[in-house]
Design a protein around this motif. Structure first.
Motif, PDB file in Angstrom:
ATOM      1  N   ARG A 192       0.820  -1.211   0.000  1.00 28.44           N
ATOM      2  CA  ARG A 192       0.000   0.000   0.000  1.00 28.44           C
ATOM      3  C   ARG A 192       0.856   1.265   0.000  1.00 28.44           C
ATOM      4  O   ARG A 192       0.515   2.259  -0.636  1.00 28.44           O
ATOM      5  N   ARG A 193       1.985   1.217   0.707  1.00 26.84           N
ATOM      6  CA  ARG A 193       2.846   2.393   0.818  1.00 26.84           C
ATOM      7  C   ARG A 193       3.966   2.401  -0.226  1.00 26.84           C
ATOM      8  O   ARG A 193       4.789   3.327  -0.238  1.00 26.84           O
ATOM      9  N   SER A 194       3.999   1.362  -1.076  1.00 30.00           N
ATOM     10  CA  SER A 194       5.056   1.240  -2.098  1.00 30.00           C
ATOM     11  C   SER A 194       6.435   1.327  -1.459  1.00 30.00           C
ATOM     12  O   SER A 194       7.307   2.106  -1.882  1.00 30.00           O
ATOM     13  N   LEU A 195       6.639   0.512  -0.418  1.00 27.26           N
ATOM     14  CA  LEU A 195       7.889   0.536   0.327  1.00 27.26           C
ATOM     15  C   LEU A 195       8.833  -0.564  -0.146  1.00 27.26           C
ATOM     16  O   LEU A 195       8.412  -1.670  -0.480  1.00 27.26           O
ATOM     17  N   MET A 196      10.098  -0.264  -0.130  1.00 27.71           N
ATOM     18  CA  MET A 196      11.164  -1.208  -0.467  1.00 27.71           C
ATOM     19  C   MET A 196      11.243  -2.277   0.620  1.00 27.71           C
ATOM     20  O   MET A 196      10.950  -2.013   1.786  1.00 27.71           O
ATOM     21  N   ASP A 197      11.651  -3.494   0.258  1.00 27.14           N
ATOM     22  CA  ASP A 197      11.795  -4.514   1.299  1.00 27.14           C
ATOM     23  C   ASP A 197      12.978  -4.161   2.192  1.00 27.14           C
ATOM     24  O   ASP A 197      13.879  -3.412   1.815  1.00 27.14           O
ATOM     25  N   ASN A 223      16.945   7.306  -1.781  1.00 23.71           N
ATOM     26  CA  ASN A 223      15.771   7.946  -1.179  1.00 23.71           C
ATOM     27  C   ASN A 223      14.696   6.918  -0.818  1.00 23.71           C
ATOM     28  O   ASN A 223      14.056   7.031   0.222  1.00 23.71           O
ATOM     29  N   ASP A 224      14.504   5.924  -1.689  1.00 25.18           N
ATOM     30  CA  ASP A 224      13.512   4.887  -1.401  1.00 25.18           C
ATOM     31  C   ASP A 224      13.924   4.066  -0.185  1.00 25.18           C
ATOM     32  O   ASP A 224      13.079   3.692   0.643  1.00 25.18           O
ATOM     33  N   GLY A 225      15.219   3.779  -0.070  1.00 21.32           N
ATOM     34  CA  GLY A 225      15.701   3.018   1.082  1.00 21.32           C
ATOM     35  C   GLY A 225      15.541   3.785   2.379  1.00 21.32           C
ATOM     36  O   GLY A 225      15.091   3.244   3.393  1.00 21.32           O
ATOM     37  N   ARG A 226      15.910   5.057   2.350  1.00 18.41           N
ATOM     38  CA  ARG A 226      15.781   5.881   3.556  1.00 18.41           C
ATOM     39  C   ARG A 226      14.310   6.072   3.931  1.00 18.41           C
ATOM     40  O   ARG A 226      13.953   6.075   5.118  1.00 18.41           O
ATOM     41  N   LYS A 227      13.462   6.239   2.914  1.00 14.05           N
ATOM     42  CA  LYS A 227      12.027   6.383   3.172  1.00 14.05           C
ATOM     43  C   LYS A 227      11.501   5.153   3.896  1.00 14.05           C
ATOM     44  O   LYS A 227      10.748   5.256   4.869  1.00 14.05           O
ATOM     45  N   ARG A 228      11.898   3.973   3.412  1.00 14.12           N
ATOM     46  CA  ARG A 228      11.431   2.734   4.022  1.00 14.12           C
ATOM     47  C   ARG A 228      11.889   2.640   5.484  1.00 14.12           C
ATOM     48  O   ARG A 228      11.090   2.296   6.380  1.00 14.12           O
ATOM     49  N   LEU A 229      13.149   2.939   5.762  1.00 20.16           N
ATOM     50  CA  LEU A 229      13.671   2.812   7.117  1.00 20.16           C
ATOM     51  C   LEU A 229      13.062   3.855   8.059  1.00 20.16           C
ATOM     52  O   LEU A 229      12.814   3.582   9.227  1.00 20.16           O
ATOM     53  N   LYS A 230      12.811   5.053   7.539  1.00 16.28           N
ATOM     54  CA  LYS A 230      12.156   6.071   8.372  1.00 16.28           C
ATOM     55  C   LYS A 230      10.722   5.673   8.687  1.00 16.28           C
ATOM     56  O   LYS A 230      10.237   5.874   9.804  1.00 16.28           O
ATOM     57  N   TYR A 231      10.034   5.120   7.682  1.00 15.57           N
ATOM     58  CA  TYR A 231       8.665   4.658   7.917  1.00 15.57           C
ATOM     59  C   TYR A 231       8.664   3.554   8.969  1.00 15.57           C
ATOM     60  O   TYR A 231       7.812   3.540   9.862  1.00 15.57           O
TER      61      TYR A 231
END
Length: 357
Positions: A201-206, A224-232
């Motif tokens: 749903r959030r289009s998050l990286m594994d 940016n996608d990696g950092r977004k995932r870890l921050k989430y």
């Protein structure tokens, strides 16, 4: 990103000394950075990233330019700076099809590695000495004669590279190599901890890829996608933990506040705003039916303190005591003086600070 991510339990138990090259001296240096186990390395995020993807020709260089340059050594000379030979000055000239630039090294271990005619890639900052451009102590790789291996060397050298906090006894190149080795040996142990429906749903990286990209990004988008995932993940864990505490607290008895604060409000020489009245009513309603947990937010001077004092007054009238905390002694004294002005006569108010004995 804070270092609060949990990893597989195995990674918390694998000492960094299990990795080749991490001996006593380096493990001691790593320990100064709080790095003892494999999991610690994963959570040791870079301060910033160095972009080495743009190559420059020698004739394009100016004072202050920081770039990757590919060329050949035209000349190499070395000179001892002390009798022991531990300090050595190595001077060489790098050339490409557009020109030449002097390089200066102070690393005695490079003396046997640098040879005239060697093809190299360097990364460093251009400076001026005696009106001439030069590069002092650049990072360098000597390219393999095999074309395919040389391409791999260049790809690994000229990319987005992490820049980590360091301590005495550690270099960037070593920490980067250590991080890469950790992923190579133990990356498969990184387990997913978010529900698959949230990832979708959030289009998050594994999770495993997110850690990889945060340390060794392929490009800005993946970083940016990696950092977004870890921050989430960090926020998800914090909110989940808070929700768990809230649910557990609901199972315990709470102090029921049945009184109101009309006596305090009637003594005021002004009327409350609708927002203040609503805030007091909602808080007291919670305190009459459940564990109250609210954040009162408002601009400076909007009347938050009065709302809190009104709720404190109702709590006291219900037979309980109230501790009103303030971050500074000055603010605490201001609230104390305000409380004395508005509190009913029956309320006993005391002012306590760290100096109170």
């Amino acid at each position: 990103m804070e270092n609060t991510f949990f990893t597989n339990d195995k990674m918390k138990k694998i000492s960094l000394t299990k990795i080749p090259g991490v001996g006593t001296a380096r493990s001691t240096a790593l320990a100064r950075l709080g790095l003892f186990f494999v999991a610690d390395i994963l959570n040791f995020f870079p301060n910033r990233y160095e972009d080495r993807r743009n190559f420059a020709k020698i004739n394009e260089l100016t004072d202050g330019t920081v770039a990757c340059i590919c060329g050949n050594f035209a000349m190499v000379s070395s000179k001892r700076l002390d009798p022991s030979g531990r300090k050595m000055l190595i001077q060489t000239t790098l050339e490409d099809e557009t020109g030449q630039i002097p390089l200066v090294f102070f690393n005695r271990f490079l003396d046997k590695q640098l040879a005239e005619g060697a093809k190299v890639v360097i990364y460093g900052a251009v400076s001026v000495r005696q009106d001439k451009l030069q590069i002092v102590s650049p990072e360098i790789i000597v390219l393999d004669n095999d074309e395919q291996k040389a391409k791999e060397q260049i790809a690994n050298f000229s990319r987005l590279l992490p820049v980590y906090p360091l301590t005495e006894g550690l270099k960037q190149s070593y920490v980067r190599k250590l991080v890469a080795e950790v992923f190579k040996r133990y990356g498969h142990l990184i387990k997913e901890n978010l529900p698959s429906e949230i990832l979708s749903r959030r289009s998050l990286m594994d999770r495993a890829q997110a850690f990889q990209e945060a340390h060794l990004p392929n490009d800005e988008k993946n970083l940016n996608d990696g950092r977004k995932r870890l921050k989430y993940e960090e926020l998800f864990i914090k909110f989940s933990s808070g929700e768990k505490v809230r649910r557990e607290s609901q199972k315990t008895p709470f102090y029921k506040i049945t009184s109101d604060s009309k006596d305090l409000l009637e003594n005021l020489n002004f009327c409350l705003t609708d927002d203040q009245t609503n805030a007091i009513d909602e808080i007291l309603q919670d305190m009459n039916t459940c564990h109250m947990s609210r954040l009162l937010q408002g601009d400076v001077g909007s009347g938050k303190t009065l709302v809190a004092l009104a709720v404190a007054n109702a709590t006291i009238k219900s037979g309980y005591q109230v501790a009103f905390l303030a971050p500074t002694e000055v603010l605490a004294e201001q609230i104390y003086e305000e409380a004395k002005k508005v509190a009913p006569v029956a309320a006993h108010i005391a002012f306590l600070t760290g100096k109170t004995s």
